[in-house]
Design a protein around this motif. Structure first.
Motif, PDB file in Angstrom:
ATOM      1  N   GLN A  20      50.193  80.107  42.065  1.00 27.07           N
ATOM      2  CA  GLN A  20      50.190  80.257  40.620  1.00 27.07           C
ATOM      3  C   GLN A  20      49.889  81.704  40.227  1.00 27.07           C
ATOM      4  O   GLN A  20      50.584  82.301  39.411  1.00 27.07           O
ATOM      5  N   VAL A  21      48.864  82.279  40.877  1.00 24.87           N
ATOM      6  CA  VAL A  21      48.519  83.675  40.578  1.00 24.87           C
ATOM      7  C   VAL A  21      49.610  84.607  41.098  1.00 24.87           C
ATOM      8  O   VAL A  21      50.025  85.549  40.412  1.00 24.87           O
ATOM      9  N   PHE A  22      50.106  84.331  42.301  1.00 23.10           N
ATOM     10  CA  PHE A  22      51.157  85.167  42.892  1.00 23.10           C
ATOM     11  C   PHE A  22      52.362  85.229  41.966  1.00 23.10           C
ATOM     12  O   PHE A  22      52.948  86.299  41.745  1.00 23.10           O
ATOM     13  N   ASP A  23      52.742  84.092  41.412  1.00 21.68           N
ATOM     14  CA  ASP A  23      53.974  84.028  40.619  1.00 21.68           C
ATOM     15  C   ASP A  23      53.810  84.542  39.190  1.00 21.68           C
ATOM     16  O   ASP A  23      54.800  84.804  38.512  1.00 21.68           O
ATOM     17  N   ASP A  25      50.879  86.930  38.135  1.00 24.40           N
ATOM     18  CA  ASP A  25      50.359  88.301  38.143  1.00 24.40           C
ATOM     19  C   ASP A  25      49.638  88.555  39.467  1.00 24.40           C
ATOM     20  O   ASP A  25      48.428  88.370  39.585  1.00 24.40           O
ATOM     21  N   ARG A  26      50.394  89.003  40.458  1.00 28.08           N
ATOM     22  CA  ARG A  26      49.801  89.113  41.790  1.00 28.08           C
ATOM     23  C   ARG A  26      48.802  90.252  41.928  1.00 28.08           C
ATOM     24  O   ARG A  26      48.123  90.356  42.951  1.00 28.08           O
ATOM     25  N   THR A  27      48.660  91.111  40.900  1.00 27.10           N
ATOM     26  CA  THR A  27      47.581  92.108  40.941  1.00 27.10           C
ATOM     27  C   THR A  27      46.206  91.423  40.882  1.00 27.10           C
ATOM     28  O   THR A  27      45.196  92.040  41.194  1.00 27.10           O
ATOM     29  N   PHE A  61      60.075  93.174  44.095  1.00 24.56           N
ATOM     30  CA  PHE A  61      60.722  92.260  43.156  1.00 24.56           C
ATOM     31  C   PHE A  61      59.845  92.197  41.913  1.00 24.56           C
ATOM     32  O   PHE A  61      58.647  92.505  41.957  1.00 24.56           O
ATOM     33  N   THR A  62      60.467  91.812  40.790  1.00 20.65           N
ATOM     34  CA  THR A  62      59.735  91.714  39.528  1.00 20.65           C
ATOM     35  C   THR A  62      59.316  90.274  39.275  1.00 20.65           C
ATOM     36  O   THR A  62      58.172  89.999  38.948  1.00 20.65           O
TER      37      THR A  62
END
Lengths: 126, 126
Positions: A20-23, A25-27, A61-62
């Motif tokens: 969920q976080v990766f997809d 806002d992976r910062t 990738f964005t």
């Protein structure tokens, strides 16, 4: 989830949170690692929260969307949790690719962190 | 192998040994497990050397050949070794299938054993 063993509840909660976080806002993934955590990403090795988050944020990738096909969790002799995920991902407008990812989770001060992570795309020479 | 870290040497030796034994006579795999080892095979859970070897020996094929596409190894905070393998297998005359397998190795009395193992075929709903 009441009937599931605790390691499965913790493992599946972690996996859900991670993607969920990766997809989105992976910062923001830094909080799941420690200074000693190891990541191997497509064969490249990184150690420590800063190096790992830098790598994940530099991926070219964005937009990214993960879809989980199967996840398995096990308790280990040292009170860790071993998780393996098989799934598919779509990055930007690329084709859908299979991936596999393994996590080792450990509890420090009542918080579960990821001490070890390995990622590979499912690319074979067919 | 001289320049490789010790965990990578141990991990890759284990992986080579595992598939060699698996592909020639999987009844002999018992020596890599302990009474506490966990196996999750396509979502089914088994614990202990006897149950694990019984499961592996009951798999419904006569001939099996594994081919490794990629393997990654990491040291863990508890002096274990985490290994993830991506590969392909051919069972009897079936089509070639992708698979992923994770092992956690631990040293007991100077011998490395497999405490945790997870196996999945790479089957997605495409």
């Amino acid at each position: 989830m009441g009937d599931k063993p605790i390691w499965e509840q913790i493992g599946s909660s972690f996996v859900q949170h991670y993607y969920q976080v990766f997809d989105t806002d992976r910062t923001q993934l830094g909080s799941i690692y420690t200074g000693e955590s190891c990541l191997t990403w497509e064969g490249q090795q990184f150690q420590g929260k800063a190096a790992i988050v830098e790598k994940l944020c530099s991926l070219p990738f964005t937009k990214i969307a993960h879809s989980i096909t199967a996840q398995d969790h096990q308790p280990t002799p040292d009170s860790c949790i071993l998780s393996m995920v098989v799934g598919q991902l779509k990055a930007d407008d690329d084709q859908v690719l299979g991936f596999h990812q393994t996590f080792l989770l450990k509890s420090y001060s009542n918080a579960w962190v990821c001490t070890n992570e390995i990622f590979r795309l499912a690319l074979h020479n067919l």
